[in-house]
Design a protein around this motif. Structure first.
Motif: not given
Length: 241
Positions: A94-96, A99-101, A132-136, A142-143
């Motif tokens: 979601l964030v790379r 920067k928000i995707c 980075s922010v990952v939606l598992e 996961s931040v």
């Protein structure tokens, strides 16, 4: 009434055993199919308890069938990466690089407010600190902070590594934990002599006592006025676990 009482005990026991066999993960850590199975099990267990006309065996068989399905799906997802992607999905970034995707948020219908709330729950105050922010696949976020916001590691500071294992609980609620003492390679008398040196005569006066891998012993006495003591009990080189 007695029949309903006995049916409740049987269904509770079966449900508890089935959920235990499914694993110890919390609800927020379950995969989508595990959430569905858990909800269905709760419904199947409730119906025979509420209606004595429903055969008890049919509810038990249905619950055991769901357990079988869970085991089968878990085995398939473990054996094949492709099947795991089909059954559980895949993580979404979601964030790379701070920067928000936007396209990914739109595809998942994930609200910006929920994203910011999840980042704060992950210890990141704002977008400027996020790397980075990952939606598992289980729905959790996961931040990961950006490189310049992460705490420096001992390696980055060119310091020697320190063994950082799990502290052992030596006394819990006034009870000596014999297994932990054996793991540490220590005798109960050793700990009691240390406690007596601090004016603590009985195990039951201790709320908790833990020994970490650096040899630091933490002791908290029971009661509102109980002391919290921390001191070096053994040398780090004597740590055996």
């Amino acid at each position: 009434m007695l029949t309903g009482f006995l049916r409740t005990i049987v269904l509770f026991s079966v449900t508890a055993v089935v959920l235990r066999l499914m694993g110890k993960r919390q609800l927020a850590q379950l995969q989508p199919y595990e959430v569905v199975i858990t909800l269905m099990i709760s419904d199947l267990a409730t119906l025979p308890m509420a209606d004595v006309e429903i055969p008890l065996l049919s509810g038990v068989v249905s619950i055991l069938t769901l357990l079988l399905m869970h085991s089968l799906l878990s085995a398939l997802s473990y054996a094949s990466v492709r099947m795991r992607r089909i059954i559980c999905g895949r993580p979404s970034v979601l964030v790379r690089d701070g920067k928000i995707c936007e396209k990914e948020l739109a595809r998942l219908c994930f609200d910006l407010s929920d994203l910011m709330e999840g980042m704060r729950s992950g210890g990141v105050i704002g977008l400027g600190e996020a790397g980075s922010v990952v939606l598992e696949t289980n729905g959790s976020l996961s931040v990961f902070p950006s490189a310049d916001k992460r705490p420096a590691t001992r390696g980055e500071m060119h310091l020697p590594p320190v063994y950082d294992g799990i502290p052992l609980t030596l006394i819990l609620d006034g009870q000596m934990q014999e297994r932990s003492m054996r793991i540490a390679g220590l005798e109960p008398g050793w700990l009691r002599r240390i406690l007596q040196g601090q004016g603590i005569e009985r195990d039951k006066d201790v709320l908790i006592a833990t020994l970490d891998t650096q040899g630091s012993l933490l002791v908290q006495e029971k009661g509102g006025e109980g002391r919290l003591l921390t001191f070096n009990a053994i040398e780090p080189g004597q740590v055996r676990w």
